[in-house]
Scaffold this active site. Structure first.
Site, mmCIF file in Angstrom:
data_model
loop_
_atom_site.group_PDB
_atom_site.id
_atom_site.type_symbol
_atom_site.label_atom_id
_atom_site.label_comp_id
_atom_site.label_asym_id
_atom_site.label_seq_id
_atom_site.Cartn_x
_atom_site.Cartn_y
_atom_site.Cartn_z
ATOM 1 N N CYS A 141 56.254 -24.351 -19.143
ATOM 2 C CA CYS A 141 56.688 -23.709 -17.891
ATOM 3 C C CYS A 141 57.824 -24.491 -17.239
ATOM 4 C CB CYS A 141 55.510 -23.597 -16.918
ATOM 5 S SG CYS A 141 54.136 -22.605 -17.534
ATOM 6 N N CYS A 147 51.938 -27.358 -16.810
ATOM 7 C CA CYS A 147 52.395 -26.690 -18.045
ATOM 8 C C CYS A 147 53.789 -27.179 -18.415
ATOM 9 C CB CYS A 147 52.385 -25.181 -17.842
ATOM 10 S SG CYS A 147 53.097 -24.260 -19.231
#
Length: 260
Positions: A152, A149
Site C-alpha cells: 500500500c 501494508c
C-alpha cells in the site's frame, strides 16, 4: 731516417669550389655557388652591387640540397605531430557541463522525494468520506488499505498522481481495514488482500476491482473509463502482489468517527 707522411695530421686538403652562373636573379647580380664535398649545404653569395670590393651588400643564403625553394619558411616544430590530436574542452565548457549535471541530479532527487514523500495518511486526509461519495452521483474509487501494508505504501505515489488528474470527476475514498467500522464493506466487496481497489459507477454499483501491486496503467485506465462513464472498465479483475487482509485482526481499532 724518419719517413715523412704524405698527409701529415693537422693539414687538410683544400676544398674544391666551382663557380656557376646564377640564372634566377637579375642580370646585374652575380652569384657564386660554393659546393663543399664534406657538407650537404650550398652556400650562395649574392651581390647586388657589381663592385666586388663592396662587402656591405652581400647576403648569405643556406640552401639544403633537394629543396625546391630555399626561401620557403620552415614550419614550426611539432606542428605536424599535433595536427591530428583533438583539442580538449576548455575550463569554461567543463564548468558548464558540471553545472548541468548537478542540476539534473538535484532535479531527479527532488522528483523522487516528491513521489515517495506521499504517505497513506496524506491520501487518507485528502480522501472523500465514503457516505458522501455514494451520494454525489460521481463514480468512485474505493481503496482498502492499512498503514502497516508495505505494498500500500509503495503504490501511494501512483494513486496520488491518478487522483490529482481525475479528482474533479471521480471520488477517491480510503478505507482502513484496521477500523472495525468497515467490517460490512470488507465482506461486501470480498476484500481478502490489500491494497484492494473497488471501482463504482455513479450509482454505487461495482464495475470491477484490482488487488495488489500492478502497473499504474491499470489504475489509470480504469479511472479514465469511470470518468468517461463507459459501460465497463478495461481491467475488471486483476490481481498482483498483495498483503493478506487477515493481518488486520492484530491491528484492529474501534473508531466509528473516522472515515479512514
Amino acid at each position: 731516417m724518419a719517413r715523412v707522411a704524405s698527409n701529415p695530421v693537422g693539414l687538410h686538403k683544400p676544398r674544391q669550389y666551382s663557380v656557376q652562373p646564377c640564372q634566377s636573379f637579375h642580370l646585374t647580380t652575380r652569384c657564386i655557388q660554393l659546393h663543399s664535398r664534406t657538407r650537404n649545404y650550398q652556400r650562395i653569395f649574392c651581390q647586388t652591387n657589381p663592385d666586388p670590393t663592396d662587402d656591405s651588400t652581400k647576403e648569405e643564403l643556406l640552401v639544403q640540397p633537394g629543396s625546391d625553394d630555399g626561401n620557403k619558411p620552415s614550419e614550426p616544430a611539432g606542428s605536424s605531430a599535433g595536427a591530428g590530436i583533438p583539442e580538449f574542452p576548455n575550463k569554461t565548457v567543463n564548468k558548464q557541463i558540471a553545472v548541468v549535471s548537478v542540476l539534473a541530479a538535484v532535479g531527479l532527487f527532488l522528483s523522487s522525494r516528491l513521489d515517495f514523500g506521499v504517505s497513506l495518511k496524506d491520501l487518507s486526509a485528502a480522501a472523500l468520506p465514503y457516505e458522501e461519495a455514494l451520494s454525489n452521483g460521481k463514480p468512485t474509487v474505493v481503496e482498502f488499505y492499512a498503514d502497516w501494508c508495505e505494498v500500500c505504501r509503495e503504490l501511494a505515489p501512483d494513486v496520488y498522481k491518478v487522483e490529482q488528474q481525475y479528482k474533479d470527476r471521480v471520488n477517491f475514498v480510503m478505507l482502513n481495514v484496521d477500523n472495525t467500522k468497515w467490517e460490512q464493506e470488507l465482506d461486501e466487496f470480498g476484500v481478502e488482500g490489500i491494497p484492494h481497489f473497488a471501482f463504482l459507477d455513479g450509482n454505487g454499483n461495482e464495475e470491477g476491482n484490482v488487488v495488489g501491486k500492478l502497473p499504474r496503467q491499470y489504475l489509470l485506465e480504469n479511472v479514465d473509463a469511470l470518468a468517461l462513464r463507459k459501460a465497463q472498465i478495461p481491467h475488471a479483475r486483476a490481481v498482483g502482489q498483495y498483503t493478506s487482509a487477515e493481518s488486520r485482526k492484530v491491528h484492529q481499532v474501534v473508531d466509528p468517527r473516522s472515515h479512514g
